[in-house]
Design an enzyme around this catalytic site. Structure first.
Site, PDB file in Angstrom:
ATOM      1  N   ARG A 192      32.272  29.008  47.687  1.00 17.14           N
ATOM      2  CA  ARG A 192      33.075  29.742  46.718  1.00 17.14           C
ATOM      3  C   ARG A 192      34.213  28.900  46.155  1.00 17.14           C
ATOM      4  NH1 ARG A 192      33.776  35.419  47.458  1.00 17.14           N
ATOM      5  NH2 ARG A 192      36.020  35.106  47.503  1.00 17.14           N
TER       6      ARG A 192
ATOM      7  N   ARG B  88      36.739  20.103  41.234  1.00 16.19           N
ATOM      8  CA  ARG B  88      36.521  19.481  39.923  1.00 16.19           C
ATOM      9  C   ARG B  88      37.369  18.226  39.730  1.00 16.19           C
ATOM     10  NH1 ARG B  88      39.973  24.199  38.108  1.00 16.19           N
ATOM     11  NH2 ARG B  88      38.204  25.608  38.209  1.00 16.19           N
TER      12      ARG B  88
ATOM     13  N   ARG C 259      35.957  41.289  59.743  1.00 17.27           N
ATOM     14  CA  ARG C 259      37.212  40.600  59.987  1.00 17.27           C
ATOM     15  C   ARG C 259      38.292  41.462  59.360  1.00 17.27           C
ATOM     16  NH1 ARG C 259      39.437  37.588  63.571  1.00 17.27           N
ATOM     17  NH2 ARG C 259      40.919  36.085  62.757  1.00 17.27           N
TER      18      ARG C 259
ATOM     19  N   ARG D   3      48.346  33.231  53.906  1.00 11.12           N
ATOM     20  CA  ARG D   3      48.964  33.045  52.591  1.00 11.12           C
ATOM     21  C   ARG D   3      50.145  33.983  52.407  1.00 11.12           C
ATOM     22  NH1 ARG D   3      43.290  34.519  49.421  1.00 11.12           N
ATOM     23  NH2 ARG D   3      42.900  36.457  50.525  1.00 11.12           N
TER      24      ARG D   3
ATOM     25  N   GLU E  19      50.012  37.481  54.780  1.00 17.34           N
ATOM     26  CA  GLU E  19      48.685  37.996  55.127  1.00 17.34           C
ATOM     27  C   GLU E  19      48.211  37.365  56.433  1.00 17.34           C
ATOM     28  OE1 GLU E  19      46.094  38.163  51.650  1.00 17.34           O
ATOM     29  OE2 GLU E  19      44.400  37.651  52.942  1.00 17.34           O
TER      30      GLU E  19
ATOM     31  N   TYR F 153      30.035  40.498  50.585  1.00 14.15           N
ATOM     32  CA  TYR F 153      31.332  39.929  50.208  1.00 14.15           C
ATOM     33  C   TYR F 153      31.441  39.981  48.682  1.00 14.15           C
ATOM     34  CZ  TYR F 153      35.083  36.421  51.015  1.00 14.15           C
ATOM     35  OH  TYR F 153      36.271  35.747  51.102  1.00 14.15           O
TER      36      TYR F 153
ATOM     37  N   ASP G 154      33.092  40.376  45.044  1.00 12.29           N
ATOM     38  CA  ASP G 154      34.315  40.384  44.258  1.00 12.29           C
ATOM     39  C   ASP G 154      34.310  41.644  43.393  1.00 12.29           C
ATOM     40  OD1 ASP G 154      35.698  38.174  45.114  1.00 12.29           O
ATOM     41  OD2 ASP G 154      34.701  36.805  43.737  1.00 12.29           O
TER      42      ASP G 154
HETATM   43  P1  FAD Z   1      36.748  49.563  49.067  1.00 14.51           P
HETATM   44  O1  FAD Z   1      37.815  49.146  48.132  1.00 14.51           O
HETATM   45  O2  FAD Z   1      36.840  49.103  50.493  1.00 14.51           O
HETATM   46  O3  FAD Z   1      36.652  51.153  49.026  1.00 14.51           O
HETATM   47  C1  FAD Z   1      35.975  51.913  49.996  1.00 14.51           C
HETATM   48  C2  FAD Z   1      36.731  53.223  50.156  1.00 14.51           C
HETATM   49  O4  FAD Z   1      35.994  54.067  51.034  1.00 14.51           O
HETATM   50  C3  FAD Z   1      38.113  53.030  50.795  1.00 14.51           C
HETATM   51  O5  FAD Z   1      39.093  53.615  49.977  1.00 14.51           O
HETATM   52  C4  FAD Z   1      37.994  53.752  52.143  1.00 14.51           C
HETATM   53  O6  FAD Z   1      39.201  54.384  52.526  1.00 14.51           O
HETATM   54  C5  FAD Z   1      36.898  54.768  51.838  1.00 14.51           C
HETATM   55  N1  FAD Z   1      36.187  55.235  53.040  1.00 14.51           N
HETATM   56  C6  FAD Z   1      35.562  54.471  53.954  1.00 14.51           C
HETATM   57  N2  FAD Z   1      35.047  55.246  54.916  1.00 14.51           N
HETATM   58  C7  FAD Z   1      35.340  56.523  54.605  1.00 14.51           C
HETATM   59  C8  FAD Z   1      35.107  57.771  55.231  1.00 14.51           C
HETATM   60  N3  FAD Z   1      34.469  57.854  56.397  1.00 14.51           N
HETATM   61  N4  FAD Z   1      35.570  58.904  54.640  1.00 14.51           N
HETATM   62  C9  FAD Z   1      36.261  58.822  53.462  1.00 14.51           C
HETATM   63  N5  FAD Z   1      36.528  57.670  52.845  1.00 14.51           N
HETATM   64  C10 FAD Z   1      36.074  56.532  53.402  1.00 14.51           C
HETATM   65  N6  FAD Z   1      37.913  40.674  44.448  1.00 14.51           N
HETATM   66  C11 FAD Z   1      38.191  39.992  43.308  1.00 14.51           C
HETATM   67  O7  FAD Z   1      37.421  40.081  42.338  1.00 14.51           O
HETATM   68  N7  FAD Z   1      39.334  39.244  43.197  1.00 14.51           N
HETATM   69  C12 FAD Z   1      40.223  39.116  44.221  1.00 14.51           C
HETATM   70  O8  FAD Z   1      41.249  38.424  44.069  1.00 14.51           O
HETATM   71  C13 FAD Z   1      39.941  39.800  45.436  1.00 14.51           C
HETATM   72  N8  FAD Z   1      40.790  39.700  46.475  1.00 14.51           N
HETATM   73  C14 FAD Z   1      40.503  40.348  47.635  1.00 14.51           C
HETATM   74  C15 FAD Z   1      41.402  40.219  48.693  1.00 14.51           C
HETATM   75  C16 FAD Z   1      41.159  40.870  49.890  1.00 14.51           C
HETATM   76  C17 FAD Z   1      42.125  40.732  51.024  1.00 14.51           C
HETATM   77  C18 FAD Z   1      39.981  41.660  50.037  1.00 14.51           C
HETATM   78  C19 FAD Z   1      39.695  42.372  51.328  1.00 14.51           C
HETATM   79  C20 FAD Z   1      39.091  41.809  48.979  1.00 14.51           C
HETATM   80  C21 FAD Z   1      39.336  41.146  47.764  1.00 14.51           C
HETATM   81  N9  FAD Z   1      38.479  41.289  46.678  1.00 14.51           N
HETATM   82  C22 FAD Z   1      38.759  40.600  45.519  1.00 14.51           C
HETATM   83  C23 FAD Z   1      37.278  42.167  46.737  1.00 14.51           C
HETATM   84  C24 FAD Z   1      37.566  43.598  46.233  1.00 14.51           C
HETATM   85  O9  FAD Z   1      38.558  44.192  47.042  1.00 14.51           O
HETATM   86  C25 FAD Z   1      36.263  44.419  46.284  1.00 14.51           C
HETATM   87  O10 FAD Z   1      35.278  43.860  45.447  1.00 14.51           O
HETATM   88  C26 FAD Z   1      36.405  45.897  45.881  1.00 14.51           C
HETATM   89  O11 FAD Z   1      37.638  46.453  46.194  1.00 14.51           O
HETATM   90  C27 FAD Z   1      35.298  46.678  46.569  1.00 14.51           C
HETATM   91  O12 FAD Z   1      35.347  48.052  46.245  1.00 14.51           O
HETATM   92  P2  FAD Z   1      34.571  49.109  47.163  1.00 14.51           P
HETATM   93  O13 FAD Z   1      34.712  50.415  46.473  1.00 14.51           O
HETATM   94  O14 FAD Z   1      33.207  48.606  47.445  1.00 14.51           O
HETATM   95  O15 FAD Z   1      35.313  49.084  48.570  1.00 14.51           O
HETATM   96  N1  UDP Z   2      39.490  28.392  52.250  1.00 17.00           N
HETATM   97  C1  UDP Z   2      40.048  27.299  52.871  1.00 17.00           C
HETATM   98  N2  UDP Z   2      41.262  26.851  52.452  1.00 17.00           N
HETATM   99  C2  UDP Z   2      41.947  27.434  51.437  1.00 17.00           C
HETATM  100  C3  UDP Z   2      41.374  28.550  50.801  1.00 17.00           C
HETATM  101  C4  UDP Z   2      40.151  29.015  51.234  1.00 17.00           C
HETATM  102  O1  UDP Z   2      39.457  26.751  53.792  1.00 17.00           O
HETATM  103  O2  UDP Z   2      43.063  26.972  51.110  1.00 17.00           O
HETATM  104  C5  UDP Z   2      38.156  28.866  52.719  1.00 17.00           C
HETATM  105  C6  UDP Z   2      38.253  29.939  53.793  1.00 17.00           C
HETATM  106  O3  UDP Z   2      37.184  29.750  54.703  1.00 17.00           O
HETATM  107  C7  UDP Z   2      38.077  31.224  53.021  1.00 17.00           C
HETATM  108  C8  UDP Z   2      37.086  30.803  51.922  1.00 17.00           C
HETATM  109  O4  UDP Z   2      37.442  29.445  51.633  1.00 17.00           O
HETATM  110  O5  UDP Z   2      37.555  32.258  53.826  1.00 17.00           O
HETATM  111  C9  UDP Z   2      37.152  31.643  50.660  1.00 17.00           C
HETATM  112  O6  UDP Z   2      38.483  31.665  50.203  1.00 17.00           O
HETATM  113  P1  UDP Z   2      38.960  32.518  48.957  1.00 17.00           P
HETATM  114  O7  UDP Z   2      40.442  32.331  48.831  1.00 17.00           O
HETATM  115  O8  UDP Z   2      38.107  32.184  47.793  1.00 17.00           O
HETATM  116  O9  UDP Z   2      38.540  33.998  49.364  1.00 17.00           O
HETATM  117  P2  UDP Z   2      39.330  35.342  49.757  1.00 17.00           P
HETATM  118  O10 UDP Z   2      39.863  35.136  51.143  1.00 17.00           O
HETATM  119  O11 UDP Z   2      40.414  35.522  48.740  1.00 17.00           O
HETATM  120  O12 UDP Z   2      38.259  36.376  49.699  1.00 17.00           O
END
Ligand code: FAD
Ligand code: UDP
Length: 369
Positions: free
Chosen positions: A173, A177, A250, A281, A301, A349, A351
């Protein structure tokens, strides 16, 4: 006739997009969420005029024009471009790995010099044909220095296990470049919604009934009785009462801090790549929206182990979990009135753009438009 066509378990991005498309096809939807708000992990909380990404920094980026046009129907996006920094032993480097990083690391100035240095660094790792794990993948891709400074310790903190025990795809991911371009993403479209992600979720869910603080498993029979179909977006193993065992996730812990200074780190995202820092971070939220407030809010975080009761942020898509997932998927296929969608139910996983695309596909298949 039941009161609703669809009971949508989980008001995250997947549930919200599906609900919108279902309503556009004339379906009546009830969204439930166990949290006190909808939006799932993209939910933002306002603290002293600053929108805080409560469940981790979210930057919308995509190459999928259909998805980009779709989200822009509900909210306009600003011009934020993600350019994170990496802090290691007192020095700040630019990410993703690019000429700015290489010139600071090795005092090289041109792409040719950087490429030669990386070839030297890759050494015998360049010949690994099929990297068996994340460590081999990283060494093959960028060589020893980059792996040791930026990847090894960060990854082992993030995932709580050795890089040799992690699947190679995680590191694929990270863009790499040979230009002086600090834009983290290669995608054609990027930004943060003006007014925050809650505007997007509100637009998507308008017209649906919503029940908050409602855990599906606490009143499953009563909730199922309300609708003809269920879209389930929670953890797939939990849906089947962990019949075959627990999938691994995780988790993360977020520490938010309101500070009485105007700027803490001058950038939205700074990674802490050394093991010595327990967090991976620090996010400074105002920079996502070019905020000029006299104060600031930062979030540290901390990666953490998952146990039942805490939030399952990341699936661990290794071979063992994939075998287990496939057994649950078989059970899911036997339930014609239940759809499984999103990051937790598909154990993927995703986005945000993948999530929107998957929900649109599911809606198209369900409503035949
Ligand atoms: P979720 O957002 O997890 O929604 C699921 C919902 O179901 C939750 O609100 C939960 O409370 C509910 N639920 C679960 N079980 C039950 C139950 N039993 N009863 C009632 N409700 C329930 N994507 C990007 O494109 N860019 C980013 O920069 C990015 N950063 C991220 C950073 C982090 C730390 C994480 C964890 C993810 C990141 N993502 C990012 C991914 C992004 O969060 C997801 O693609 C998106 O939010 C997924 O939506 P979802 O509806 O599948 O899941
Ligand atoms: N990663 C790393 N160093 C960094 C940033 C990311 O080794 O400075 C690795 C790490 O294993 C991480 C993966 O690249 O789980 C994806 O990182 P990214 O920031 O793209 O994903 P996010 O944690 O935001 O989903």
């Amino acid at each position: 006739m039941k009161k609703y066509d669809y009971l949508i378990v989980g008001g995250g991005l997947f549930g919200a997009v599906f609900a919108h498309q279902a309503m556009a096809s004339g379906k009546r939807c009830l969204i439930i969420d166990k949290r006190p708000h909808i939006g799932g992990n993209i939910y933002c909380e306002e603290v002293d005029g600053i929108r805080v990404h409560k469940y981790g920094a979210h930057i919308f980026h995509t190459d999928n024009k259909e998805v980009w046009d779709y989200v822009n129907r509900f909210v306009e996006f600003n011009r934020y471009t993600n350019s994170p920094l990496a802090y290691y032993k007192g020095v700040l480097y630019n990410l993703p790995f690019n000429m700015n990083t290489f010139s600071k690391l090795w005092e090289v100035n041109t792409p040719a010099e950087a490429k030669a240095k990386i070839e030297e660094q890759r050494g015998e790792y360049a010949d690994i044909e099929c990297p068996a794990n994340l460590e081999e993948q990283a060494l093959k891709l960028c060589g020893k220095d980059i792996y040791e400074i930026f990847i090894k310790e960060y990854t082992e903190k993030q995932w709580g296990r050795s890089a040799t025990e992690l699947p190679a795809f995680i590191i694929k991911r990270i863009p790499f470049r040979f230009t002086y371009d600090n834009n983290y993403f290669n995608d054609g479209y990027q930004g943060i919604p003006k007014g925050g992600y809650n505007v997007l979720i509100q637009g998507l869910t308008e017209g649906a009934d919503v029940l908050l603080n409602t855990d599906y498993f606490k009143s499953r029979a009563e909730l199922d009785a309300l609708a003809d179909h269920v879209l389930y977006t929670g953890c797939i193993d939990e849906f089947f009462d962990f019949k075959y065992g627990h999938l691994e996730y995780r988790s993360l812990r977020f520490e938010h801090e309101l500070m009485n200074i105007s700027d803490f780190q001058g950038n939205a995202v700074v990674n802490y790549n050394e093991r010595a820092f327990p967090y991976t971070r620090i996010i400074e939220h105002k920079h996502f929206e070019f905020g000029c407030q006299p104060h600031t809010v930062i979030t540290r975080e901390f990666p953490s182990d998952f146990f039942v009761g805490c939030e399952p942020y990341y699936p661990v898509n290794d071979a063992t979990n994939t075998v287990l997932l496939n057994r649950y998927k078989k059970l899911a296929e036997e339930l014609p009135n239940v759809l499984f969608g999103g990051r937790l139910a598909q154990y993927a996983y995703f986005d945000m753009d993948d999530t929107v695309a998957a929900a649109l596909d599911m809606a198209r298949n369900s409503f035949k438009y």
